[in-house]
Design an enzyme around this catalytic site. Structure first.
Site, short mmCIF file in Angstrom:
data_model
loop_
_atom_site.label_atom_id
_atom_site.label_comp_id
_atom_site.label_asym_id
_atom_site.label_seq_id
_atom_site.Cartn_x
_atom_site.Cartn_y
_atom_site.Cartn_z
N ASP A 157 0.84 -1.20 0.00
CA ASP A 157 0.00 0.00 0.00
C ASP A 157 0.88 1.25 0.00
O ASP A 157 2.04 1.21 0.40
CB ASP A 157 -0.89 0.04 1.25
CG ASP A 157 -1.85 -1.14 1.30
OD1 ASP A 157 -2.16 -1.69 0.23
OD2 ASP A 157 -2.25 -1.51 2.42
N1 URA Z 1 -1.01 -5.99 3.95
C1 URA Z 1 -1.55 -4.74 3.98
O1 URA Z 1 -2.56 -4.52 4.63
N2 URA Z 1 -0.91 -3.77 3.30
C2 URA Z 1 0.23 -3.97 2.60
O2 URA Z 1 0.76 -3.03 2.02
C3 URA Z 1 0.77 -5.26 2.58
C4 URA Z 1 0.13 -6.25 3.25
#
Ligand code: URA
Length: 291
Positions: A157
């Protein structure tokens, strides 16, 4: 560098799957290889911008495809061992297009050499190759890795930090992201409130997300376990936002998330925002599926 959650401390840990496989064999418990985590020295011509005519010298094409050095390629070309679009080419200095079919020793060669880049992603960069809204992308951080068209393997993310692999090796990327290969990742999540022991046990027993039961390989309070809002989670699920959704399911918000291990690769000697090439040994481990 952020401290990894102390998943080794028995006191803090709930390990679901007792047998612990080492990922690519490259995390802390393995002896450091001599070439270890030093970035490769880049050759000037690899990072140079593409020539405007899009042509590339045949000897460089051969070298980029990993057959030999450019000098050795000249010898091969002169010996008549190389063909372009079905014609033997012996003239040194011949240029080819990336789309040309080049054969050497009965094998079709790829124009691009394969590149494997490990990035320690900072926050505020999005995991995409192109953003129509022109926000900062992870590719902006690895421009100097060369002109090969690399892409991220999986995604983090925008506000997640930590390890992200980028490559132009589609086959390996597919392998590493396919659920059946179960590549392990270790995340450190900072929650908006302390995680209760009861919720930790519930998480360790599995959470159904998108119809799939996601069972962490291990979950533990990070470090000494004093700060119960800092939690390490080892997972092999590749679902989108999997860590955040696991905690959201139990009423927690993840305020900070960092991935400290990906397929056995760690952040050792890789500060936030920096990248390095994988060593041949590391690529070999990933290809052998030792994760
Ligand atoms: N899980 C998440 O919630 N976000 C990420 O970026 C990677 C794994």
């Amino acid at each position: 560098m952020a401290k990894q959650p102390n998943l080794m401390s028995k006191k803090n840990q709930i390990r679901v799957n007792k047998k612990k496989k080492t990922d690519a064999g490259l995390s802390k418990s393995r002896p450091k290889s001599k070439t270890g985590f030093r970035p490769h020295k880049k050759k000037t011509d690899e990072t140079a911008p593409a020539k405007s005519d899009g042509l590339i010298r045949l000897n460089k094409f051969l070298a980029n495809s990993g057959v030999c050095s450019r000098r050795e390629a000249d010898v091969l070309i002169e010996s008549g061992a190389v063909s372009v679009n079905g014609e033997i080419v012996t003239r040194l200095g011949t240029k080819v297009k990336p789309s040309d079919t080049v054969f050497y020793n009965g094998q079709k060669l790829r124009a691009e050499k394969k590149v494997y880049v490990l990035l320690n992603k900072p926050k505020d960069f999005i995991t995409t190759t192109d953003d129509p809204q022109k926000r900062k992308t992870v590719l902006d951080l690895v421009r100097k890795a060369g002109r090969e068209r690399i892409f991220p393997v999986g995604r983090l993310d925008r506000n997640t930090t930590g390890l992200l692999l980028l490559t132009n090796d589609g086959e390996l990327a597919k392998k590493l992201t396919h659920p059946s290969h179960g590549v392990k990742k270790l995340y450190e999540a900072h929650l908006d409130k302390p995680l209760t022991k009861a919720d930790m046990v519930a998480i360790s027993e599995g959470v159904v997300l998108d119809g799939e039961k996601v069972i962490p390989d291990a979950i533990a309070y990070a470090g000494t376990g004093e700060k119960k809002e800092k939690v390490g989670v080892e997972l092999h699920s590749g679902q989108n936002r999997v860590v955040k959704r696991i905690f959201e399911h139990f009423g927690y918000k993840v305020v900070k998330l960092d991935r400290s291990v990906f397929a056995g690769l760690t952040k050792k000697d890789l500060p936030r925002g920096k990248w390095r090439f994988l060593t041949e040994k590391e690529v070999g481990y990933l290809m052998m599926g030792k994760q």
